[in-house]
Design a protein around this motif. Sequence first.
Motif, PDB file in Angstrom:
ATOM      1  N   SER A  51      84.974 -19.376  69.853  1.00 28.46           N
ATOM      2  CA  SER A  51      85.375 -18.077  70.384  1.00 28.46           C
ATOM      3  C   SER A  51      86.299 -18.252  71.571  1.00 28.46           C
ATOM      4  O   SER A  51      86.344 -19.311  72.205  1.00 28.46           O
ATOM      5  N   ASN A  52      87.007 -17.184  71.897  1.00 27.95           N
ATOM      6  CA  ASN A  52      87.914 -17.229  73.037  1.00 27.95           C
ATOM      7  C   ASN A  52      87.120 -17.502  74.320  1.00 27.95           C
ATOM      8  O   ASN A  52      86.079 -16.892  74.536  1.00 27.95           O
ATOM      9  N   GLY A  53      87.621 -18.428  75.108  1.00 23.86           N
ATOM     10  CA  GLY A  53      86.945 -18.738  76.354  1.00 23.86           C
ATOM     11  C   GLY A  53      85.845 -19.766  76.223  1.00 23.86           C
ATOM     12  O   GLY A  53      85.207 -20.131  77.218  1.00 23.86           O
ATOM     13  N   ALA A  54      85.619 -20.247  75.003  1.00 19.06           N
ATOM     14  CA  ALA A  54      84.553 -21.235  74.793  1.00 19.06           C
ATOM     15  C   ALA A  54      84.878 -22.505  75.574  1.00 19.06           C
ATOM     16  O   ALA A  54      86.017 -22.964  75.597  1.00 19.06           O
ATOM     17  N   VAL A  55      83.863 -23.039  76.207  1.00 19.41           N
ATOM     18  CA  VAL A  55      83.972 -24.306  76.932  1.00 19.41           C
ATOM     19  C   VAL A  55      82.753 -25.141  76.578  1.00 19.41           C
ATOM     20  O   VAL A  55      81.624 -24.656  76.639  1.00 19.41           O
ATOM     21  N   LYS A  56      83.024 -26.388  76.198  1.00 25.23           N
ATOM     22  CA  LYS A  56      81.914 -27.294  75.894  1.00 25.23           C
ATOM     23  C   LYS A  56      82.157 -28.625  76.589  1.00 25.23           C
ATOM     24  O   LYS A  56      83.291 -29.079  76.704  1.00 25.23           O
ATOM     25  N   GLN A  57      81.067 -29.251  77.016  1.00 25.10           N
ATOM     26  CA  GLN A  57      81.176 -30.515  77.727  1.00 25.10           C
ATOM     27  C   GLN A  57      80.160 -31.500  77.177  1.00 25.10           C
ATOM     28  O   GLN A  57      79.024 -31.149  76.854  1.00 25.10           O
ATOM     29  N   GLU A  58      80.615 -32.742  77.077  1.00 28.13           N
ATOM     30  CA  GLU A  58      79.737 -33.829  76.673  1.00 28.13           C
ATOM     31  C   GLU A  58      80.174 -35.063  77.441  1.00 28.13           C
ATOM     32  O   GLU A  58      81.256 -35.605  77.191  1.00 28.13           O
ATOM     33  N   GLY A  59      79.351 -35.471  78.371  1.00 28.79           N
ATOM     34  CA  GLY A  59      79.707 -36.644  79.168  1.00 28.79           C
ATOM     35  C   GLY A  59      80.994 -36.410  79.948  1.00 28.79           C
ATOM     36  O   GLY A  59      81.128 -35.424  80.671  1.00 28.79           O
ATOM     37  N   ARG A  60      81.948 -37.279  79.782  1.00 23.91           N
ATOM     38  CA  ARG A  60      83.211 -37.207  80.520  1.00 23.91           C
ATOM     39  C   ARG A  60      84.257 -36.341  79.817  1.00 23.91           C
ATOM     40  O   ARG A  60      85.397 -36.258  80.280  1.00 23.91           O
ATOM     41  N   LEU A  61      83.912 -35.737  78.709  1.00 26.59           N
ATOM     42  CA  LEU A  61      84.837 -34.909  77.942  1.00 26.59           C
ATOM     43  C   LEU A  61      84.451 -33.446  78.045  1.00 26.59           C
ATOM     44  O   LEU A  61      83.273 -33.099  77.935  1.00 26.59           O
ATOM     45  N   MET A  62      85.478 -32.600  78.234  1.00 28.33           N
ATOM     46  CA  MET A  62      85.268 -31.168  78.244  1.00 28.33           C
ATOM     47  C   MET A  62      86.384 -30.505  77.454  1.00 28.33           C
ATOM     48  O   MET A  62      87.569 -30.791  77.676  1.00 28.33           O
ATOM     49  N   ALA A  63      86.001 -29.604  76.548  1.00 21.64           N
ATOM     50  CA  ALA A  63      86.974 -28.914  75.716  1.00 21.64           C
ATOM     51  C   ALA A  63      86.900 -27.424  75.979  1.00 21.64           C
ATOM     52  O   ALA A  63      85.823 -26.872  76.230  1.00 21.64           O
ATOM     53  N   SER A  64      88.062 -26.771  75.897  1.00 24.07           N
ATOM     54  CA  SER A  64      88.116 -25.324  76.088  1.00 24.07           C
ATOM     55  C   SER A  64      89.057 -24.713  75.075  1.00 24.07           C
ATOM     56  O   SER A  64      89.907 -25.400  74.500  1.00 24.07           O
ATOM     57  N   LEU A  65      88.902 -23.398  74.871  1.00 18.51           N
ATOM     58  CA  LEU A  65      89.719 -22.685  73.891  1.00 18.51           C
ATOM     59  C   LEU A  65      90.191 -21.364  74.470  1.00 18.51           C
ATOM     60  O   LEU A  65      89.372 -20.571  74.969  1.00 18.51           O
ATOM     61  N   ASP A  66      91.481 -21.138  74.387  1.00 17.62           N
ATOM     62  CA  ASP A  66      92.086 -19.866  74.762  1.00 17.62           C
ATOM     63  C   ASP A  66      92.799 -19.340  73.527  1.00 17.62           C
ATOM     64  O   ASP A  66      93.913 -19.770  73.216  1.00 17.62           O
ATOM     65  N   THR A  67      92.153 -18.423  72.815  1.00 13.23           N
ATOM     66  CA  THR A  67      92.725 -17.960  71.544  1.00 13.23           C
ATOM     67  C   THR A  67      93.950 -17.075  71.766  1.00 13.23           C
ATOM     68  O   THR A  67      94.816 -17.005  70.895  1.00 13.23           O
ATOM     69  N   LYS A  68      94.025 -16.430  72.914  1.00 10.67           N
ATOM     70  CA  LYS A  68      95.186 -15.577  73.177  1.00 10.67           C
ATOM     71  C   LYS A  68      96.438 -16.430  73.378  1.00 10.67           C
ATOM     72  O   LYS A  68      97.528 -16.063  72.928  1.00 10.67           O
ATOM     73  N   ALA A  69      96.273 -17.529  74.065  1.00 11.86           N
ATOM     74  CA  ALA A  69      97.394 -18.449  74.288  1.00 11.86           C
ATOM     75  C   ALA A  69      97.561 -19.421  73.130  1.00 11.86           C
ATOM     76  O   ALA A  69      98.533 -20.182  73.099  1.00 11.86           O
ATOM     77  N   ARG A  70      96.626 -19.419  72.186  1.00  9.51           N
ATOM     78  CA  ARG A  70      96.617 -20.356  71.060  1.00  9.51           C
ATOM     79  C   ARG A  70      96.677 -21.787  71.593  1.00  9.51           C
ATOM     80  O   ARG A  70      97.514 -22.607  71.181  1.00  9.51           O
ATOM     81  N   LEU A  71      95.750 -22.058  72.506  1.00  8.69           N
ATOM     82  CA  LEU A  71      95.758 -23.337  73.215  1.00  8.69           C
ATOM     83  C   LEU A  71      94.334 -23.831  73.401  1.00  8.69           C
ATOM     84  O   LEU A  71      93.441 -23.068  73.796  1.00  8.69           O
ATOM     85  N   SER A  72      94.138 -25.111  73.109  1.00  8.44           N
ATOM     86  CA  SER A  72      92.890 -25.763  73.454  1.00  8.44           C
ATOM     87  C   SER A  72      93.208 -26.995  74.275  1.00  8.44           C
ATOM     88  O   SER A  72      94.269 -27.607  74.111  1.00  8.44           O
ATOM     89  N   THR A  73      92.299 -27.335  75.164  1.00 11.42           N
ATOM     90  CA  THR A  73      92.479 -28.531  75.974  1.00 11.42           C
ATOM     91  C   THR A  73      91.255 -29.423  75.861  1.00 11.42           C
ATOM     92  O   THR A  73      90.130 -28.941  75.684  1.00 11.42           O
ATOM     93  N   LEU A  74      91.506 -30.715  75.951  1.00  9.70           N
ATOM     94  CA  LEU A  74      90.441 -31.706  76.028  1.00  9.70           C
ATOM     95  C   LEU A  74      90.655 -32.467  77.321  1.00  9.70           C
ATOM     96  O   LEU A  74      91.658 -33.171  77.468  1.00  9.70           O
ATOM     97  N   HIS A  75      89.742 -32.270  78.261  1.00  6.64           N
ATOM     98  CA  HIS A  75      89.884 -32.872  79.583  1.00  6.64           C
ATOM     99  C   HIS A  75      88.983 -34.092  79.698  1.00  6.64           C
ATOM    100  O   HIS A  75      87.805 -34.041  79.308  1.00  6.64           O
ATOM    101  N   ILE A  76      89.571 -35.143  80.209  1.00  8.34           N
ATOM    102  CA  ILE A  76      88.842 -36.398  80.398  1.00  8.34           C
ATOM    103  C   ILE A  76      88.657 -36.626  81.893  1.00  8.34           C
ATOM    104  O   ILE A  76      89.639 -36.627  82.649  1.00  8.34           O
ATOM    105  N   THR A  77      87.428 -36.794  82.289  1.00 11.48           N
ATOM    106  CA  THR A  77      87.116 -36.990  83.704  1.00 11.48           C
ATOM    107  C   THR A  77      86.705 -38.433  83.948  1.00 11.48           C
ATOM    108  O   THR A  77      85.840 -38.967  83.250  1.00 11.48           O
TER     109      THR A  77
END
Lengths: 109, 113
Positions: A51-77
Motif C-alpha cells: 500500500s501507499n506509504g508502506a514501510v518495512k524494515q529487516e535488520g539493516r534494510l528498510m523498504a518504502s513505497l510511494d504509489t503516487k510518485a511510483r517510487l520505492s526505495t531500499l535503504h541500507i544502513t
Amino acid sequence: ELKVEQNPLFLSMQEGKNYTIYCNYSTTSDRLYWYRQDPGKSLESLFVLLSNGAVKQEGRLMASLDTKARLSTLHITAAVHDLSATYFCAVDIVRKIIFGKGTRLHILP
Amino acid sequence: DTGVSQNPRHKITKRGQNVTFRCDPISEHNRLYWYRQTLGQGPEFLTYFQNEAQLEKSRLLSDRFSAERPKGSFSTLEIQRTEQGDSAMYLCASSLAGVETQYFGPGTRLLVL
C-alpha cells in the motif's frame, strides 16, 4: 508498457556507510516486491509492499513505497560485507510481475 | 524440505529438440509463476497460474512455449523446437493468495547448443 527502472545498476560502497537504491515504475500499482539474489543462486524475498506509504524494515534494510510518485526505495544502513548481492525490485500489475534490471551491490571491507 | 523444487536443475539440448521442466510448489500455495532469467538481467515474467487456471501469459511466450498445471499442484513448462536464444535460467515461484510473498525454486539452467 510497464517499465521498471532501478538506480543505480551497480554500487560499490564501504562498510559502515548508508545508501539508497531507487525503483521507479511507469504505471499504477500498489504492490511492489524486493528480492535479493546471490551469484549463481535463486531469488530470496526481502519485502512485500502492499500500500501507499508502506514501510518495512529487516535488520539493516528498510523498504518504502510511494504509489503516487511510483517510487520505492531500499535503504541500507551501516552496510556490512554480507549484504553484497544483487537486489531486484518487481512491480505487480494484476499478477503480471515485472522486474527491474537489478542493482549489483558490492560492499568493500 | 518444503520449499519450491525444480527438475532438472541443468539441461543441455541440441537446437530443435523439445524440453520439459517441472516445478513442485510449496504444497499449500495456490499461485505459481514461471520466469526466465538471462545473465545480468532481472527475471522475465512468462506465465502465472492460480490453482489449475493459467490466468496470465506474457506476449514474450511464443507458440513454442506452453505451460500446464494439472490439478493445481505441480507445473510443467515445455519448450518445443528449442533455439539458442532459449538458453537461460528458468525459475518457478509459488505464493499463497493473500500472503503474496513469492518463494522461488533453485531454477533449471537450460543450454541449447
